[in-house]
Design an enzyme around this catalytic site. Structure first.
Site, short mmCIF file in Angstrom:
data_model
loop_
_atom_site.label_atom_id
_atom_site.label_comp_id
_atom_site.label_asym_id
_atom_site.label_seq_id
_atom_site.Cartn_x
_atom_site.Cartn_y
_atom_site.Cartn_z
N TYR A 144 -3.19 -1.55 -45.29
CA TYR A 144 -2.74 -1.41 -46.67
C TYR A 144 -3.79 -0.65 -47.45
O TYR A 144 -4.98 -0.93 -47.34
CB TYR A 144 -2.54 -2.80 -47.29
N ASP A 238 -11.52 3.02 -45.90
CA ASP A 238 -11.10 2.21 -47.04
C ASP A 238 -11.81 0.86 -46.97
O ASP A 238 -11.38 -0.05 -46.26
CB ASP A 238 -9.57 2.03 -47.01
N LYS A 266 -12.39 -4.41 -55.36
CA LYS A 266 -12.66 -5.84 -55.18
C LYS A 266 -14.11 -6.24 -55.50
O LYS A 266 -14.47 -6.27 -56.67
CB LYS A 266 -12.17 -6.29 -53.81
C1 LIG Z 1 -6.70 -4.60 -52.00
C2 LIG Z 1 -6.77 -3.35 -51.24
C3 LIG Z 1 -6.39 -2.13 -51.81
C4 LIG Z 1 -5.76 -2.02 -53.17
O1 LIG Z 1 -6.61 -2.41 -54.19
P1 LIG Z 1 -5.99 -2.81 -55.62
O2 LIG Z 1 -7.20 -3.08 -56.46
O3 LIG Z 1 -5.15 -4.01 -55.37
O4 LIG Z 1 -5.22 -1.66 -56.10
C5 LIG Z 1 -6.57 -0.98 -51.06
N1 LIG Z 1 -7.08 -1.03 -49.83
C6 LIG Z 1 -7.46 -2.19 -49.25
C7 LIG Z 1 -8.05 -2.17 -47.88
C8 LIG Z 1 -7.29 -3.39 -49.93
O5 LIG Z 1 -7.62 -4.54 -49.33
#
Ligand SMILES: *Cc1c(COP(=O)(O)O)cnc(C)c1O
Length: 429
Positions: A144, A238, A266
């Site tokens: 994701y 990511d 995060k």
């Molecule tokens: C949570 C997450 C996102 C998206 O971040 P948001 O702040 O919710 O937009 C993208 N990539 C990874 C790996 C994530 O865990």
């Protein structure tokens, strides 16, 4: 247990909010029942509006690595608030956080702050396309990367538990340049590269966390780095979930790879909306105002959020909790596996640093397909028994549990008892 006030708010909330939530996982759809409404949190604990207290393994899906309301962080936030909320001009704290972040990631010379992980990733994709003058990207099934159009295919937990193939409203044109490969399967990447000349980037979660926790094999990740390098394809790592989670810096270092572009979110904001993308000078100089790739934000680098991020990372660096996380996660793994064995429940546990995830399956979980062999009905039973026993878990089989520095020995004892009860209940199904 009493959940009356949560029930009332959930019912009332339907009127002006979509499903009474602002992010779908919060609706508890995949575990059924009424989602908790939260009143407050402190340290390792979170308290719902009915006054029930839980040990928190959700931690806002990652950011609250220091637990809730860390004193030093709170002091920094209060200090920042007194100076004003947002100015539409640069502040000293942006430089400070940028320095901390760049120093923590080898090969990152410059960084741009945005407001979410989604924004960080979509900007990184644009940057990769700008830099390479190519359009296609490869992503892995089950990973994701936020909810931007181009990445909303085969996108892990939120969609997996809702059983949506992608999302309505995403035009075919928006995903026609997105190629899907399989995690831990280098051949699936090679095939795309052989068949497509115009691949700008491969994007990957270095430790997958959005189809449950899944580690790449060393051969896979090394091959991926080599393959992208040889074909002048950028590797976007990511680290929105993994950044500052398993070490002070990124999982890429632990895996012995270096990203071309790194995405953060995060933990970097410590609970305030911060995302970031960074790379070496040559790539970042494509971004406006230095270069021709446009990307902007009214609230980007928000002073309160910067203060929170700086304080969080400072405490984290000083505290260096990573060895303890490893120990605690190992302990938790044993607790889960022992309980499963005792009650004859098929269970796999995957973990990395402060991320851990039990899967109710007998199959080793190495990719999206094997993750999906999990029995989500068993997870449902398990989840609600844990709630009843005072442990708040992510309400999906495919979301990672997170550890905070505030999780005490006593908390872990209580969690162990809850796990034993919950596993027994699963066995009785
Ligand atoms: C949570 C997450 C996102 C998206 O971040 P948001 O702040 O919710 O937009 C993208 N990539 C990874 C790996 C994530 O865990």
């Amino acid at each position: 247990m009493k959940l009356e006030k949560s029930i009332e708010l959930f019912t009332k909330g339907q009127k002006h909010l979509v499903g009474a939530v602002n992010s779908p996982v919060r609706a508890f759809k995949s575990v059924g029942g009424v989602p908790l409404f939260i009143d407050r949190a402190e340290g390792s604990k979170i308290v719902d509006v009915d006054g029930n207290e839980y040990i928190d393994f959700v931690l806002s899906y990652g950011p609250m690595i220091l637990g809730h309301r860390n004193r030093k962080v709170e002091k920094a936030i209060k200090k920042a608030i007194k100076k004003g909320y947002t100015f539409g001009a640069s502040t000293k704290n942006e430089l400070k956080l940028a320095k901390i972040v760049c120093n923590a990631f080898p090969g990152m010379d410059k960084v741009r702050f945005v407001n979410s992980g989604t924004e960080a990733v979509l900007s990184a994709i644009r940057l990769a396309r700008a830099y390479t003058n190519r359009d296609k990207i490869i992503k892995f099934a089950g990973c994701y990367h936020g909810h931007s159009d181009a990445l909303l295919v085969a996108a892990g937990s939120g969609l997996a538990t809702l059983s949506l193939p992608g999302s309505k409203g995403v035009p075919n044109d928006a995903v026609k340049n997105t190629l899907i490969a399989e995690y831990n399967n280098i051949e699936s990447v090679k095939k795309h590269i052989e068949e497509n000349k115009d691949i700008a980037a491969v994007i990957i979660e270095p430790i997958a966390g959005n189809m449950g926790v899944i580690q790449p094999t060393s051969e896979f990740i090394q091959e991926l780095r080599k393959l992208t390098y040889e074909n002048s394809i950028l590797l976007i790592v990511d680290e929105v979930m993994t950044g500052f989670r398993s070490k002070f810096g990124g999982a890429q270092e632990l895996l012995n790879i270096e990203a071309d572009i790194t995405c953060l979110g995060k933990v970097v904001g410590g609970g305030f909306p911060v995302g970031a993308y960074g790379a070496r000078n040559e790539i970042m100089e494509m971004v406006a105002p230095l270069g021709e790739m446009y990307q902007a934000g009214t609230l980007s680098g928000n002073p309160i959020a910067m203060a929170c991020g700086i304080a969080t990372l400072k405490v984290l660096k000083k505290r260096n909790p990573y060895k303890d996380f490893e120990k605690t996660a190992k302990n938790l793994e044993k607790i889960l596996l022992d309980a499963a064995k005792e009650h004859g429940v098929d269970l796999q546990v995957n973990r990395f640093g402060s991320m851990i995830n039990p899967f109710f399956t007998s199959k080793k979980v190495i990719d999206f397909k094997t993750a999906q062999s999990s029995d989500t009905d068993k997870f449902k039973i398990f989840f609600w028994k844990m709630i009843e026993k005072g442990v708040f878990l992510p309400p999906s089989q495919f979301e990672a549990w997170f550890l905070s520095t505030e999780l005490s020995v006593k908390d872990l004892e209580k969690t162990k008892k809850a796990i034993n009860k919950a596993m027994k209940k699963v066995a009785e199904m």
